[in-house]
Design a protein around this motif. Structure first.
Motif, mmCIF file in Angstrom:
data_model
loop_
_atom_site.group_PDB
_atom_site.id
_atom_site.type_symbol
_atom_site.label_atom_id
_atom_site.label_comp_id
_atom_site.label_asym_id
_atom_site.label_seq_id
_atom_site.Cartn_x
_atom_site.Cartn_y
_atom_site.Cartn_z
ATOM 1 N N SER A 200 15.725 3.087 -2.535
ATOM 2 C CA SER A 200 16.990 3.012 -3.259
ATOM 3 C C SER A 200 16.750 2.610 -4.721
ATOM 4 O O SER A 200 17.446 3.103 -5.615
ATOM 5 C CB SER A 200 17.970 2.140 -2.495
ATOM 6 N N SER A 201 15.714 1.813 -4.985
ATOM 7 C CA SER A 201 15.390 1.479 -6.385
ATOM 8 C C SER A 201 14.904 2.721 -7.139
ATOM 9 O O SER A 201 14.893 2.748 -8.363
ATOM 10 C CB SER A 201 14.331 0.374 -6.455
ATOM 11 N N MET B 235 0.835 -1.204 0.000
ATOM 12 C CA MET B 235 0.000 0.000 0.000
ATOM 13 C C MET B 235 0.875 1.263 0.000
ATOM 14 O O MET B 235 0.665 2.192 -0.777
ATOM 15 C CB MET B 235 -0.901 -0.013 1.238
ATOM 16 N N LEU B 236 1.887 1.266 0.863
ATOM 17 C CA LEU B 236 2.770 2.430 0.970
ATOM 18 C C LEU B 236 3.498 2.684 -0.356
ATOM 19 O O LEU B 236 3.586 3.820 -0.830
ATOM 20 C CB LEU B 236 3.756 2.158 2.114
ATOM 21 N N GLN B 237 3.971 1.578 -0.955
ATOM 22 C CA GLN B 237 4.708 1.737 -2.214
ATOM 23 C C GLN B 237 3.810 2.346 -3.286
ATOM 24 O O GLN B 237 4.223 3.231 -4.029
ATOM 25 C CB GLN B 237 5.261 0.388 -2.675
ATOM 26 N N SER B 238 2.566 1.891 -3.346
ATOM 27 C CA SER B 238 1.719 2.432 -4.416
ATOM 28 C C SER B 238 1.370 3.895 -4.140
ATOM 29 O O SER B 238 1.229 4.684 -5.073
ATOM 30 C CB SER B 238 0.490 1.558 -4.682
ATOM 31 N N GLU B 239 1.321 4.300 -2.867
ATOM 32 C CA GLU B 239 1.084 5.725 -2.567
ATOM 33 C C GLU B 239 2.286 6.577 -2.997
ATOM 34 O O GLU B 239 2.111 7.684 -3.505
ATOM 35 C CB GLU B 239 0.831 5.931 -1.066
ATOM 36 N N ALA C 127 12.105 -2.845 3.719
ATOM 37 C CA ALA C 127 11.394 -2.703 2.447
ATOM 38 C C ALA C 127 11.441 -1.244 1.970
ATOM 39 O O ALA C 127 11.631 -0.970 0.786
ATOM 40 C CB ALA C 127 9.942 -3.163 2.600
ATOM 41 N N LEU C 128 11.303 -0.313 2.911
ATOM 42 C CA LEU C 128 11.344 1.110 2.535
ATOM 43 C C LEU C 128 12.716 1.476 1.982
ATOM 44 O O LEU C 128 12.822 2.140 0.941
ATOM 45 C CB LEU C 128 10.995 1.983 3.752
ATOM 46 N N ASP C 129 13.763 1.022 2.653
ATOM 47 C CA ASP C 129 15.121 1.306 2.175
ATOM 48 C C ASP C 129 15.326 0.778 0.756
ATOM 49 O O ASP C 129 15.860 1.473 -0.116
ATOM 50 C CB ASP C 129 16.165 0.663 3.104
#
Ligand code: AMP
Length: 190
Positions: A102-103, A68-72, A96-98
């Motif tokens: 970084s990607s 969810m966070l990534q898609s936001e 996961a956030l790091d």
């Protein structure tokens, strides 16, 4: 990019302070709690799934929260930076956030942690519960469970960000403007 993790236990003032910082630094505010509540209100599949955890003061599973966070973040192409409010809450979420940032050729700039004693948190949350309409603010047992979950699963992230030299503790007790000034002086020194 300026990517701030605004950290601290429930009731520390993350939401209030985020609202002030986004204006001053022109950042996008991503509160996982707010996004879950929006989904609950709108009866989405995600909202229905998250509700059972939130009502008990438990964490929503990592897999769901992370995607969810990534898609936001992806919805906000061109943002100058983000305030992550209420995320990450587990080591898996932090890793996961790091990896995700970084990607995208960026990184967490700093973790700013609002420090508030437990009894003050309980008082603040019970007070907020009178008007917030949040079920998880209305019941002292749920409030204490949220604080316990924070201590057991989330507080460890202090070490995670200290190891990266990104942790900054900030006194979260006092006048709201004063606390904003404390946060801004750290951000301005980054
Ligand atoms: P908050 O608005 O940050 O106090 O979050 C309210 C509730 O949403 C929490 O008690 C959790 O049930 C859920 N929640 C918010 N953020 C997360 C997260 N990063 N990981 C898991 N659950 C979360």
């Amino acid at each position: 990019m300026l990517n701030i993790v605004l950290f601290g236990p429930p009731g520390a003032g993350k939401g209030t302070q985020s609202e002030r910082l986004i204006d001053k630094y022109n950042l996008v505010h991503l509160s996982t709690g707010d996004i879950f509540r929006y989904n609950i209100k709108n009866g989405t599949e995600l909202g229905n799934m998250a509700k059972s955890f939130i009502d008990k003061g438990e964490l929503v599973p990592d897999e769901v929260t992370i995607s969810m966070l990534q898609s936001e973040v992806e919805k906000n192409e061109g943002a100058k930076g983000f305030i992550f409010d209420g995320f990450p809450r587990t080591t898996d979420q932090a890793e996961a956030l790091d990896m995700f940032l970084s990607s995208r050729n960026t990184a967490v700039t700093a973790m700013l942690a609002l420090e508030v004693p437990e009894e003050e948190l309980v008082t603040r949350l019970l007070e907020r519960g009178k008007t917030s309409g949040r079920k998880d603010d209305a019941d002292e047992t749920v409030i204490r469970n949220r604080i316990k979950v924070y201590e057991n699963e989330t507080a460890i992230l202090q070490n995670y960000f200290e190891q990266q030299n990104k942790y900054h503790g900030i006194d979260g007790v006092g006048d709201i403007d004063e606390i904003t000034n404390r946060l801004c002086s750290v951000i301005d020194s980054l």
